[in-house]
Write an enzyme that holds these catalytic residues in place. Structure first.
Site, short mmCIF file in Angstrom:
data_model
loop_
_atom_site.label_atom_id
_atom_site.label_comp_id
_atom_site.label_asym_id
_atom_site.label_seq_id
_atom_site.Cartn_x
_atom_site.Cartn_y
_atom_site.Cartn_z
N GLU A 1 18.96 77.78 26.94
CA GLU A 1 20.17 77.81 26.12
C GLU A 1 19.87 78.32 24.72
OE1 GLU A 1 23.75 74.79 24.70
OE2 GLU A 1 21.73 73.99 24.98
N GLU B 1 31.18 68.87 26.93
CA GLU B 1 30.25 68.41 25.91
C GLU B 1 30.94 68.47 24.55
OE1 GLU B 1 25.53 69.10 25.30
OE2 GLU B 1 26.80 70.68 24.52
#
Length: 265
Positions: free
Chosen positions: A149, A246
């Site tokens: 990520e 998230e």
């Protein structure tokens, strides 16, 4: 949780249902309609206890992170790019895979790490690539897939991966079916923008998506992103993976879930 447009959302239990103790969030997520959950740090709990909570709630574990250091430390964002910490990185991969296998987690997010003072970007990046290659080999026969990520530099200064293209270049260099991208729409919007173009460009390498709406990292519809367009791009691209919620609810978790019916039609 499946939306009307066929997309599949999971609850991040670090961010959602924080009105409750962590141990009670599994049942709360299931009661709200979620069938999958993710959370970054399972390591304070025995894997057997977490697996029992998942089973009792009828939930699938989607994602966990590799271990990281305490807040404020150079290791707070992980060990993967830190020269001289290879043994710590490998121990974290072993522990992460142990938990991922025990929980039947589909993904292990390998925390990339923030470049420490005095270490050049090139040196940190080279260490990162070597470490990811080792981790990919270690994960090859586990059934667990590794996620890389690129995070935004406003919230997480100094991260080793500068952007999605660089993360994708690491995926390509490793060349393993066990390594792909975690595409976090919140981070991409802050650092790069042009979301739909980037989704289309990197979708073949994207294993998992996470969502939140800038500027406040709250639920979709609370900020600046045109979510029907983004969700439409995922659907039109035949994305069949999970989408991790998230985000920080603007109020309470349940009252903030209306966006799923409203924006993900």
């Amino acid at each position: 949780m499946h939306a009307a447009n066929g997309l599949r959302f999971d609850a991040n239990l670090k961010w959602l249902f924080t009105e409750l103790p962590f141990e009670q969030r599994f049942d709360a997520a299931a009661a709200a309609g979620f069938t999958g959950v993710e959370y970054p740090a399972p390591y304070a709990y025995p894997a057997a206890e977490l697996r029992r909570r998942l089973a009792d709630a009828g939930l699938r574990q989607v994602l966990i992170n590799t271990p990281s250091g305490p807040a404020g430390s150079p290791e707070r964002a992980g060990f993967a790019c830190l020269p001289g910490r290879v043994a710590d990185f490998r121990a974290g991969i072993e522990r992460g895979l142990e938990y991922a296998v025990a929980l039947e987690s589909q993904f292990l997010h390998v925390m990339g790490g923030a470049r420490p003072a005095g270490v050049s970007h090139d040196r940190a990046y080279a260490q990162y690539v070597v470490n990811i290659a080792w981790a990919a080999e270690r994960a090859r026969d586990t059934g667990v897939r590794l996620l890389l990520e690129a995070q935004n530099k406003r919230d997480v200064p100094g991260m080793v991966l500068d952007n999605q293209a660089q993360a994708a270049a690491v995926v390509d260099a490793i060349g393993s079916a066990a390594v792909g991208l975690l595409f976090d729409i919140y981070h991409v919007q802050i650092d790069e923008g042009d979301l739909v173009h980037r989704l289309r460009e990197f979708l073949p390498r994207i294993f998992h998506v996470q969502i939140a709406d800038p500027p406040d990292r709250s639920e979709p519809g609370s900020g600046e992103i045109a979510w029907p367009t983004v969700f439409g791009a995922l659907r039109d691209g035949d994305y069949g993976g999970w989408i991790g919620c998230e985000y920080r609810p603007a109020k309470d978790t349940l009252s903030g879930l209306g966006w799923i019916a409203e924006l993900a039609r």
